[in-house]
Design an enzyme around this catalytic site. Structure first.
Site, PDB file in Angstrom:
ATOM      1  CB  CYS A  83      -0.598  -3.778  -0.040  1.00  0.00           C
ATOM      2  SG  CYS A  83      -1.760  -2.708  -0.877  1.00  0.00           S
ATOM      3  CG  LEU A  84      -5.418  -3.279   4.033  1.00  0.00           C
ATOM      4  CD1 LEU A  84      -6.364  -2.170   4.488  1.00  0.00           C
ATOM      5  CD2 LEU A  84      -5.514  -4.493   4.946  1.00  0.00           C
ATOM      6  CG  HIS A 103      -2.131   2.235  -3.141  1.00  0.00           C
ATOM      7  ND1 HIS A 103      -2.432   1.082  -3.812  1.00  0.00           N
ATOM      8  CD2 HIS A 103      -1.736   1.842  -1.902  1.00  0.00           C
ATOM      9  CE1 HIS A 103      -2.219   0.036  -3.020  1.00  0.00           C
ATOM     10  NE2 HIS A 103      -1.797   0.469  -1.847  1.00  0.00           N
ATOM     11  CD  GLN A 135      -5.107   0.371  -0.873  1.00  0.00           C
ATOM     12  OE1 GLN A 135      -4.816   1.331  -0.172  1.00  0.00           O
ATOM     13  NE2 GLN A 135      -4.834  -0.872  -0.511  1.00  0.00           N
ATOM     14  N   GLY A 163      -2.526   2.192   6.312  1.00  0.00           N
ATOM     15  CA  GLY A 163      -2.787   3.211   5.302  1.00  0.00           C
ATOM     16  C   GLY A 163      -3.742   2.690   4.245  1.00  0.00           C
ATOM     17  CG  HIS A 180       2.390   1.289   0.407  1.00  0.00           C
ATOM     18  ND1 HIS A 180       2.850  -0.021   0.443  1.00  0.00           N
ATOM     19  CD2 HIS A 180       1.057   1.195   0.169  1.00  0.00           C
ATOM     20  CE1 HIS A 180       1.827  -0.838   0.219  1.00  0.00           C
ATOM     21  NE2 HIS A 180       0.729  -0.130   0.062  1.00  0.00           N
ATOM     22  CD  GLU A 181      -1.393   3.841   1.757  1.00  0.00           C
ATOM     23  OE1 GLU A 181      -2.290   3.778   0.889  1.00  0.00           O
ATOM     24  OE2 GLU A 181      -1.036   2.845   2.416  1.00  0.00           O
TER      25      GLU A 181
END
Ligand code: NI
Length: 171
Positions: A95-96, A141, A51, A46, A137-138
């Site tokens: 997470c990236l 963000h 991000q 995701g 999670h997204e």
């Protein structure tokens, strides 16, 4: 389409609340495609536009093939939690934007999310398990919240200090 650069913590841009998308037009669709390409390139499941430093409420998700069934990528504008279950699950999240760290996070087991799709159509999605975790999670963000905010302050600061050291090494 283009590969986008992913910001990593403690970049302050990751803590900004993203702005709603008015309409999913060709420009937004291009951004969704670029986010998806960037997600695949980095082997993630995701990615939120915050991000990559773009303050728009856009999320892309692809959980990949599961039990032989391919996952249709989700391209979402303005995703919003309409309902979440009291029942919870614990998922090891990464997470990236927090590279190299994986920690258990407690979230709702089931959620209902409204969003606008890549064709500017309103959708309602019910999800449980991994997809529900990923959606939470997204959406976090887009509100400037990283998964490490769900950890103890001690654990969070340990991770942030290590990431700061990594940045200093690269300079
Ligand atoms: Ni993330």
């Amino acid at each position: 389409m283009a590969l986008l650069e992913i910001l990593t913590a403690p970049d302050p841009r990751l803590l900004a609340k993203a702005h709603p998308v008015e309409k999913v037009d060709s420009g937004i669709r291009k951004l969704m495609d670029s986010l998806l390409e960037t997600l695949y390139y980095n082997d993630g499941v995701g990615l939120a536009s915050t991000q990559v430093g773009i303050s728009k409420r856009i999320v892309v998700i692809d959980l990949g093939e599961r039990n032989g069934i391919p996952f249709k990528p989700l391209l979402m504008a303005n995703p919003e939690l309409q309902w979440f279950s009291v029942d919870t699950q614990i998922t090891k999240e990464g997470c990236l934007s927090v590279p190299g760290f994986y920690e258990n996070v407690i979230r709702s087991l089931e959620v209902r999310v409204s969003y606008t799709d890549e064709n500017n159509q309103k959708q309602l999605l019910e999800a449980r398990g991994l997809l529900a975790d990923c959606l939470q999670h997204e959406i976090d963000h887009l509100n400037g919240v990283l998964f490490i905010e769900h950890l103890s302050a001690l654990k969070r600061n340990l991770i942030l200090n290590k990431l700061r050291k990594e940045i200093r090494k690269k300079r």
